[in-house]
Design a protein around this motif. Structure first.
Motif, short mmCIF file in Angstrom:
data_model
loop_
_atom_site.label_atom_id
_atom_site.label_comp_id
_atom_site.label_asym_id
_atom_site.label_seq_id
_atom_site.Cartn_x
_atom_site.Cartn_y
_atom_site.Cartn_z
N CYS A 1 -5.82 9.17 3.96
CA CYS A 1 -4.45 8.75 3.59
C CYS A 1 -3.50 8.86 4.80
O CYS A 1 -3.31 9.94 5.35
CB CYS A 1 -3.95 9.66 2.47
N PRO A 2 -2.87 7.76 5.20
CA PRO A 2 -1.94 7.84 6.32
C PRO A 2 -0.64 8.53 5.94
O PRO A 2 0.15 8.89 6.81
CB PRO A 2 -1.70 6.36 6.67
N ASP B 1 0.83 -1.22 0.00
CA ASP B 1 0.00 0.00 0.00
C ASP B 1 0.86 1.26 0.00
O ASP B 1 0.52 2.26 -0.63
CB ASP B 1 -0.89 0.04 1.26
N GLY C 1 0.32 3.73 -2.87
CA GLY C 1 -0.27 5.00 -2.45
C GLY C 1 0.70 6.17 -2.49
O GLY C 1 0.29 7.30 -2.68
N GLY C 2 1.98 5.91 -2.31
CA GLY C 2 2.92 7.01 -2.10
C GLY C 2 3.58 7.58 -3.33
O GLY C 2 3.81 8.78 -3.43
N PRO D 1 -8.84 15.40 -1.53
CA PRO D 1 -7.88 14.63 -2.34
C PRO D 1 -7.18 13.52 -1.56
O PRO D 1 -6.63 12.60 -2.16
CB PRO D 1 -6.87 15.69 -2.81
N PHE D 2 -7.17 13.62 -0.22
CA PHE D 2 -6.56 12.56 0.60
C PHE D 2 -7.63 11.70 1.27
O PHE D 2 -7.33 10.91 2.15
CB PHE D 2 -5.68 13.18 1.70
N GLY D 3 -8.89 11.87 0.87
CA GLY D 3 -9.97 11.15 1.52
C GLY D 3 -10.33 11.83 2.82
O GLY D 3 -9.94 12.98 3.08
N THR E 1 0.88 9.17 -6.66
CA THR E 1 0.02 10.29 -6.27
C THR E 1 0.82 11.61 -6.18
O THR E 1 0.39 12.62 -6.74
CB THR E 1 -0.61 10.01 -4.89
N SER E 2 1.99 11.56 -5.51
CA SER E 2 2.76 12.80 -5.34
C SER E 2 3.32 13.28 -6.68
O SER E 2 3.28 14.47 -7.00
CB SER E 2 3.92 12.59 -4.37
N LEU F 1 -10.98 8.07 -4.92
CA LEU F 1 -10.48 7.59 -3.62
C LEU F 1 -10.31 6.07 -3.67
O LEU F 1 -9.92 5.52 -4.69
CB LEU F 1 -11.41 8.02 -2.48
N VAL F 2 -10.59 5.42 -2.54
CA VAL F 2 -10.51 3.95 -2.48
C VAL F 2 -11.92 3.45 -2.20
O VAL F 2 -12.60 3.99 -1.34
CB VAL F 2 -9.54 3.54 -1.35
N ARG G 1 -10.32 6.22 7.07
CA ARG G 1 -9.46 5.70 5.99
C ARG G 1 -8.68 6.81 5.29
O ARG G 1 -8.12 6.58 4.22
CB ARG G 1 -10.30 4.93 4.97
N ARG H 1 -15.26 1.89 -0.83
CA ARG H 1 -15.67 1.49 0.51
C ARG H 1 -16.81 0.48 0.41
O ARG H 1 -17.47 0.40 -0.63
CB ARG H 1 -16.19 2.71 1.28
N MET I 1 -4.69 20.26 -6.31
CA MET I 1 -5.36 19.04 -5.84
C MET I 1 -6.88 19.16 -5.92
O MET I 1 -7.57 18.15 -6.00
CB MET I 1 -4.94 18.74 -4.41
C1 HEM Z 1 -0.03 13.88 -2.99
C2 HEM Z 1 0.15 12.77 -2.32
C3 HEM Z 1 -0.93 11.77 -1.94
C4 HEM Z 1 -2.28 11.76 -2.22
C5 HEM Z 1 -3.07 12.77 -3.03
C6 HEM Z 1 -2.82 10.56 -1.58
C7 HEM Z 1 -4.15 10.21 -1.62
C8 HEM Z 1 -4.68 9.09 -1.01
C9 HEM Z 1 -6.08 8.74 -1.00
C10 HEM Z 1 -7.19 9.55 -1.63
C11 HEM Z 1 -6.20 7.58 -0.31
C12 HEM Z 1 -7.52 6.85 -0.01
C13 HEM Z 1 -8.17 7.50 1.19
C14 HEM Z 1 -9.64 7.28 1.29
O1 HEM Z 1 -10.20 6.50 0.54
O2 HEM Z 1 -10.29 7.96 2.12
C15 HEM Z 1 -4.87 7.16 0.09
C16 HEM Z 1 -4.60 6.01 0.79
C17 HEM Z 1 -3.32 5.63 1.15
N1 HEM Z 1 -2.17 6.37 1.03
FE1 HEM Z 1 -2.01 8.18 0.18
N2 HEM Z 1 -1.81 9.89 -0.94
C18 HEM Z 1 -0.64 10.60 -1.13
C19 HEM Z 1 0.61 10.28 -0.62
C20 HEM Z 1 0.90 9.15 0.11
C21 HEM Z 1 2.21 8.82 0.63
C22 HEM Z 1 3.47 9.67 0.46
C23 HEM Z 1 2.09 7.61 1.26
C24 HEM Z 1 3.12 6.77 1.99
C25 HEM Z 1 4.41 6.93 1.95
C26 HEM Z 1 0.71 7.19 1.14
C27 HEM Z 1 0.20 6.01 1.63
C28 HEM Z 1 -1.13 5.63 1.54
C29 HEM Z 1 -1.64 4.34 2.01
C30 HEM Z 1 -0.81 3.24 2.66
C31 HEM Z 1 -3.02 4.35 1.77
C32 HEM Z 1 -4.00 3.21 2.02
C33 HEM Z 1 -4.79 3.37 3.29
C34 HEM Z 1 -5.85 2.26 3.40
O3 HEM Z 1 -5.66 1.17 2.89
O4 HEM Z 1 -6.90 2.56 3.96
N3 HEM Z 1 0.02 8.16 0.44
N4 HEM Z 1 -3.97 8.11 -0.32
#
Ligand code: HEM
Length: 369
Positions: free
Chosen positions: A307-308, A164, A168-169, A299-301, A172-173, A236-237, A305, A239, A227
Motif C-alpha cells: 500500500c503506497p 485508487d 484504497g484510502g 494488512p498493507f500487503g 480501509t482506515s 489484498l489485491v 505492490r 495478482r 489489523m
Molecule cells: C488502514 C489503512 C489502510 C490499509 C489497511 C490499506 C491496505 C491496502 C492493501 C492491502 C493494499 C493492496 C496491497 C497489496 O496487494 O500488496 C492497498 C493498496 C492501495 N492503497 Fe492502501 N490501505 C490503507 C490506507 C490507504 C491510504 C490512506 C491511501 C491513500 C491516501 C491508500 C492508497 C492505496 C492505493 C492507491 C493502493 C493501490 C496500489 C496498487 O494499485 O498497487 N491506502 N492498500
C-alpha cells in the motif's frame, strides 16, 4: 512522507470537528463508524482534491460514482473464472458488460470534468506555482505536464491514481478504527490500559497533538492487533503471475490470478499463540510490524505492490483513535454487555463489521492538579 506531514493540519481540523460533534450527543448511543468515516473522508478528500472537496455537490456526486464502481468491482464476473470468449459471452448475456461500460463512462466523465476544471487557464494554476500544489490532483497534473515527450504518465494514469487513492484510502482506515473500538469495548482492561497510557502521556490538553504520538506505544500495539485480526483488505489485491513459479511446494503456472488471504495469515496458529484472542501485549516483545518486512502480518500487503498510503493510513488511524480515547469515556448502551457486541464480518473488496457498533461517549477532561 512530506505529504503525510502536510496532512497534519487537515487531520487536526477534522479531528476537532469530530470531537465537537461527539461532545454534543448527550448521553445517547452513537453509530461510531459514521463519525469515523466522515472524519477520514474529510482528510483523504482534502488530500486528493483540496478545497474542491468541501463543496457538498461535488462530494455527493463523487461518492455516488465511487459507490457504483465499488459495487461493480465486487460483483461476480464469469470471465474472471473462465477467461476467454465463452466467459465474456456469459457476462454480456447477464448484462454485466453493459453495466460495466455505463459505470466506466460515469466515472471517466467525472474525472475528465475535474481535470478540465483544474487545467482551465482561468483558474490561475501554473506548474511550479506554490499555491497550485495543495492537493494530489494538481501535483499529478504537474508531473504529467512536466514530463513533456517522455510520457510515462498519461491523463489516464492521473485518473486511475485518483480513483485508487479514494478506493484504497477511505474505507480501509475507517473500517480499522471501527474494529478497534469494537475490540476495546469488549475488552475493558485493554480499553483502560490504552486510555491510561494516552492520558498519562498527553496530560491536560484539549486534545492529543501530533507530537504526542511517538509516546503511545501501547496504542500502536492495539492498532497492530486490530489489523492482525481484522485486515480490512482481507484478500489484498489480486495478482497475476508473470512466469511459472513454485510457492509452498505448489507449481503455479504463468498468467494465474493469485489471491493472498491476509486474514488467514493473521490467524495462523503455527505463527500466533491463541490467534483468535485480542491480546495487544503479544507485540510487546516482538518486532513483527506491518511494514511489509514480516510476512506473518500483511494488512498493507508486501513487496512492490505494498500500500503506497501506509504511512498516511497509520497516521490517520492512530491519531483519530488516540483522540477518541483521550477525549471520551466509552460505554455500551444500557442493558448491552461486551459479549453481546457482534463481531460478524461482511464484505467483498473490504470486509467490515456487519452490525455497526453503538456506543455512548462522555466527554472526559483531566482534573487540574
Ligand atoms: C488502514 C489503512 C489502510 C490499509 C489497511 C490499506 C491496505 C491496502 C492493501 C492491502 C493494499 C493492496 C496491497 C497489496 O496487494 O500488496 C492497498 C493498496 C492501495 N492503497 Fe492502501 N490501505 C490503507 C490506507 C490507504 C491510504 C490512506 C491511501 C491513500 C491516501 C491508500 C492508497 C492505496 C492505493 C492507491 C493502493 C493501490 C496500489 C496498487 O494499485 O498497487 N491506502 N492498500
Amino acid at each position: 512522507m512530506r505529504r503525510v506531514q502536510a496532512a497534519r493540519f487537515t487531520r487536526g481540523a477534522q479531528v476537532d470537528k469530530l470531537i465537537e460533534n461527539l461532545s454534543c450527543v448527550g448521553r445517547n448511543p452513537v453509530a461510531i463508524h459514521e463519525h469515523i468515516f466522515a472524519t477520514v473522508d474529510g482528510i483523504v478528500g482534502a488530500f486528493a482534491w483540496g478545497d474542491t472537496y468541501a463543496a457538498e455537490q461535488f462530494k455527493d456526486e463523487f461518492i455516488h460514482v465511487i459507490n457504483e464502481s465499488l459495487a461493480l468491482l465486487s460483483s461476480f464476473s464469469t470471465e474472471d473464472f473462465f477467461p476467454g470468449a465463452a466467459g465474456r459471452m456469459v457476462d454480456r448475456l447477464t448484462g454485466l458488460v453493459s453495466r460495466r461500460e455505463k459505470i466506466f463512462g460515469m466515472l471517466d466523465g467525472f474525472f475528465e470534468r475535474v481535470l478540465d476544471q483544474y487545467m482551465d487557464p482561468a483558474r490561475g494554476n501554473k506548474p511550479g506555482d506554490d499555491s497550485s500544489r495543495s492537493n494530489l490532483v494538481q501535483e499529478l497534473i504537474d508531473i504529467w505536464r512536466e514530463q513533456g515527450a517522455t510520457k510515462h504518465i498519461t491523463r489516464d494514469h492521473v485518473k486511475a491514481i485518483l480513483m485508487d487513492t479514494f478506493v484504497g484510502g477511505n474505507n480501509t482506515s475507517s473500517v480499522t478504527m471501527h474494529w478497534a473500538m469494537s475490540e476495546l469495548i469488549r475488552h475493558p482492561a485493554e480499553l483502560k490500559k490504552v486510555q491510561d497510557e494516552i492520558r498519562g502521556a498527553v496530560g491536560d490538553k484539549e486534545r492529543v497533538q501530533h507530537d504526542d504520538m511517538p509516546k503511545l506505544k501501547y496504542l500502536r500495539m492495539v492498532v497492530k492487533e486490530t489489523m492482525r485480526l481484522h485486515p480490512p483488505a482481507t484478500l489484498l489485491v489480486p495478482r497475476l503471475t508473470t512466469r511459472q513459479i513454485k510457492v509452498g511446494g505448489y507449481d503455479i503456472p504463468a498468467n494465474m490470478k493469485v489471491i493472498v488471504n491476509a486474514w488467514a495469515i493473521g490467524r495462523d496458529p503455527n505463527v500466533w499463540e491463541n490467534p483468535e484472542e485480542f491480546f495487544p501485549e503479544r507485540f510487546q516483545e516482538s518486532d513483527i510490524d506491518f511494514n511489509g518486512a514480516h510476512f506473518e502480518l500483511v494488512p498493507f500487503g508486501a513487496g512492490r505492490r505494498i500500500c503506497p498510503g501506509l504511512a498516511m493510513g497509520v497516521a490517520n488511524v492512530e491519531f483519530i483513535l488516540a483522540n477518541l480515547l483521550y477525549c471520551f469515556n466509552w460505554e455500551l448502551p444500557d442493558g448491552v454487555r461486551g459479549e453481546d457486541v457482534s463481531m460478524e464480518e461482511e464484505g467483498s473488496l473490504t470486509f467490515h463489521k456487519k452490525i455497526p457498533l453503538m456506543v455512548v461517549p462522555t466527554r472526559f477532561r483531566m482534573s487540574p492538579k
